[in-house]
Design a protein around this motif. Sequence first.
Motif, mmCIF file in Angstrom:
data_model
loop_
_atom_site.group_PDB
_atom_site.id
_atom_site.type_symbol
_atom_site.label_atom_id
_atom_site.label_comp_id
_atom_site.label_asym_id
_atom_site.label_seq_id
_atom_site.Cartn_x
_atom_site.Cartn_y
_atom_site.Cartn_z
ATOM 1 N N ASP A 142 0.871 -1.171 0.000
ATOM 2 C CA ASP A 142 0.000 0.000 0.000
ATOM 3 C C ASP A 142 0.914 1.230 0.000
ATOM 4 O O ASP A 142 1.212 1.823 1.037
ATOM 5 C CB ASP A 142 -0.901 -0.072 1.238
ATOM 6 C CG ASP A 142 -2.065 0.893 1.201
ATOM 7 O OD1 ASP A 142 -2.224 1.599 0.185
ATOM 8 O OD2 ASP A 142 -2.809 0.932 2.198
ATOM 9 N N PHE A 143 1.344 1.619 -1.180
ATOM 10 C CA PHE A 143 2.455 2.539 -1.429
ATOM 11 C C PHE A 143 2.368 3.848 -0.654
ATOM 12 O O PHE A 143 3.249 4.180 0.131
ATOM 13 C CB PHE A 143 2.536 2.793 -2.935
ATOM 14 C CG PHE A 143 3.725 3.577 -3.390
ATOM 15 C CD1 PHE A 143 5.002 3.064 -3.256
ATOM 16 C CD2 PHE A 143 3.561 4.809 -3.986
ATOM 17 C CE1 PHE A 143 6.112 3.777 -3.701
ATOM 18 C CE2 PHE A 143 4.655 5.528 -4.439
ATOM 19 C CZ PHE A 143 5.925 5.014 -4.291
ATOM 20 N N TRP A 144 1.324 4.644 -0.881
ATOM 21 C CA TRP A 144 1.264 5.963 -0.258
ATOM 22 C C TRP A 144 0.838 5.911 1.206
ATOM 23 O O TRP A 144 0.904 6.922 1.899
ATOM 24 C CB TRP A 144 0.374 6.905 -1.056
ATOM 25 C CG TRP A 144 1.072 7.481 -2.263
ATOM 26 C CD1 TRP A 144 2.310 7.157 -2.738
ATOM 27 C CD2 TRP A 144 0.564 8.468 -3.145
ATOM 28 N NE1 TRP A 144 2.607 7.871 -3.863
ATOM 29 C CE2 TRP A 144 1.532 8.695 -4.143
ATOM 30 C CE3 TRP A 144 -0.618 9.171 -3.219
ATOM 31 C CZ2 TRP A 144 1.362 9.608 -5.170
ATOM 32 C CZ3 TRP A 144 -0.790 10.075 -4.253
ATOM 33 C CH2 TRP A 144 0.194 10.296 -5.213
ATOM 34 N N ASN A 145 0.400 4.740 1.679
ATOM 35 C CA ASN A 145 0.132 4.585 3.114
ATOM 36 C C ASN A 145 1.357 4.038 3.846
ATOM 37 O O ASN A 145 1.311 3.837 5.054
ATOM 38 C CB ASN A 145 -1.081 3.682 3.366
ATOM 39 C CG ASN A 145 -2.388 4.414 3.203
ATOM 40 O OD1 ASN A 145 -2.489 5.600 3.524
ATOM 41 N ND2 ASN A 145 -3.387 3.727 2.695
ATOM 42 N N HIS A 146 2.411 3.749 3.100
ATOM 43 C CA HIS A 146 3.677 3.299 3.695
ATOM 44 C C HIS A 146 3.470 2.056 4.564
ATOM 45 O O HIS A 146 3.964 1.978 5.691
ATOM 46 C CB HIS A 146 4.329 4.435 4.510
ATOM 47 C CG HIS A 146 4.374 5.728 3.775
ATOM 48 N ND1 HIS A 146 5.290 5.982 2.790
ATOM 49 C CD2 HIS A 146 3.569 6.825 3.856
ATOM 50 C CE1 HIS A 146 5.072 7.191 2.294
ATOM 51 N NE2 HIS A 146 4.031 7.717 2.916
ATOM 52 N N ARG A 147 2.716 1.085 4.011
ATOM 53 C CA ARG A 147 2.428 -0.120 4.781
ATOM 54 C C ARG A 147 2.193 -1.307 3.849
ATOM 55 O O ARG A 147 1.964 -1.141 2.655
ATOM 56 C CB ARG A 147 1.187 0.092 5.661
ATOM 57 C CG ARG A 147 -0.099 0.268 4.867
ATOM 58 C CD ARG A 147 -1.280 0.634 5.739
ATOM 59 N NE ARG A 147 -2.499 0.757 4.933
ATOM 60 C CZ ARG A 147 -3.650 1.196 5.390
ATOM 61 N NH1 ARG A 147 -3.767 1.561 6.655
ATOM 62 N NH2 ARG A 147 -4.698 1.271 4.604
ATOM 63 N N ILE A 148 2.295 -2.479 4.440
ATOM 64 C CA ILE A 148 1.930 -3.721 3.767
ATOM 65 C C ILE A 148 0.697 -4.246 4.492
ATOM 66 O O ILE A 148 0.720 -4.371 5.716
ATOM 67 C CB ILE A 148 3.061 -4.768 3.831
ATOM 68 C CG1 ILE A 148 4.386 -4.193 3.319
ATOM 69 C CG2 ILE A 148 2.656 -6.028 3.087
ATOM 70 C CD1 ILE A 148 4.373 -3.749 1.873
ATOM 71 N N GLN A 149 -0.343 -4.552 3.741
ATOM 72 C CA GLN A 149 -1.555 -5.098 4.343
ATOM 73 C C GLN A 149 -1.724 -6.555 3.923
ATOM 74 O O GLN A 149 -1.388 -6.925 2.805
ATOM 75 C CB GLN A 149 -2.799 -4.311 3.927
ATOM 76 C CG GLN A 149 -2.891 -2.949 4.555
ATOM 77 C CD GLN A 149 -4.333 -2.491 4.626
ATOM 78 O OE1 GLN A 149 -5.066 -2.936 5.515
ATOM 79 N NE2 GLN A 149 -4.736 -1.629 3.713
ATOM 80 N N LYS A 150 -2.259 -7.350 4.832
ATOM 81 C CA LYS A 150 -2.545 -8.759 4.592
ATOM 82 C C LYS A 150 -4.045 -8.958 4.598
ATOM 83 O O LYS A 150 -4.741 -8.460 5.484
ATOM 84 C CB LYS A 150 -1.898 -9.608 5.687
ATOM 85 C CG LYS A 150 -2.223 -11.079 5.627
ATOM 86 C CD LYS A 150 -1.601 -11.783 6.820
ATOM 87 C CE LYS A 150 -2.131 -13.172 6.996
ATOM 88 N NZ LYS A 150 -1.583 -13.810 8.199
ATOM 89 N N PHE A 151 -4.546 -9.681 3.588
ATOM 90 C CA PHE A 151 -5.972 -9.945 3.468
ATOM 91 C C PHE A 151 -6.207 -11.435 3.281
ATOM 92 O O PHE A 151 -5.487 -12.090 2.521
ATOM 93 C CB PHE A 151 -6.557 -9.194 2.259
ATOM 94 C CG PHE A 151 -6.423 -7.698 2.333
ATOM 95 C CD1 PHE A 151 -7.369 -6.938 2.985
ATOM 96 C CD2 PHE A 151 -5.339 -7.075 1.752
ATOM 97 C CE1 PHE A 151 -7.233 -5.556 3.063
ATOM 98 C CE2 PHE A 151 -5.198 -5.693 1.795
ATOM 99 C CZ PHE A 151 -6.146 -4.938 2.460
ATOM 100 N N GLU A 152 -7.226 -11.959 3.939
ATOM 101 C CA GLU A 152 -7.669 -13.329 3.697
ATOM 102 C C GLU A 152 -8.671 -13.260 2.561
ATOM 103 O O GLU A 152 -9.689 -12.590 2.668
ATOM 104 C CB GLU A 152 -8.305 -13.912 4.947
ATOM 105 C CG GLU A 152 -7.322 -14.113 6.076
ATOM 106 C CD GLU A 152 -7.958 -14.737 7.306
ATOM 107 O OE1 GLU A 152 -9.037 -15.346 7.175
ATOM 108 O OE2 GLU A 152 -7.372 -14.594 8.375
#
Length: 155
Positions: A142-152
């Motif tokens: 999640d580029f502009w949120n400066h994060r990696i998100q995990k989804f099931e």
Amino acid sequence: MGEYDNEGIIVAGGNGPGNQLSQLSCPTFIFVDKEQSVYISDNNNNRVMKWRKDAKEGTIVAGGNGQGGNLNQLLGPRGVIVDDLGQIYVADCVNHRIMRWCEGKGEGELVVGGNGEGNQSNQLNRPIGLSFDNEGNLYVADFWNHRIQKFEIIL
């Protein structure tokens, strides 16, 4: 590790920038499947192309209906990955969403995001990269949120 002869072989595009099936315009991300087909985020054409091994032109497998936010459109596609069922996941960057497409279908389905740009757990802000773990969870850069998100992901 083998040695390389430092000379590449064109496997997709190479016919100047454009929107014909033999052309790409600013390709960004690729995924190669077991049959050595190459899936390409064709950024400026707002589509994902599939080039089979030794093909002279590709086929559009996602988007390709102009830029936009409808289910048959993409806007600035980036990361692309294909799961074991042959479903194509695309980071639809400027639409702040992840789309899933089945080859041959005229439109995709929303998987993640699509709730406008933002930093809530159901929102993305310019997603660019995708990956699956061995349990089928989807990870999104999640580029502009400066994060990696995990989804099931529910299939």
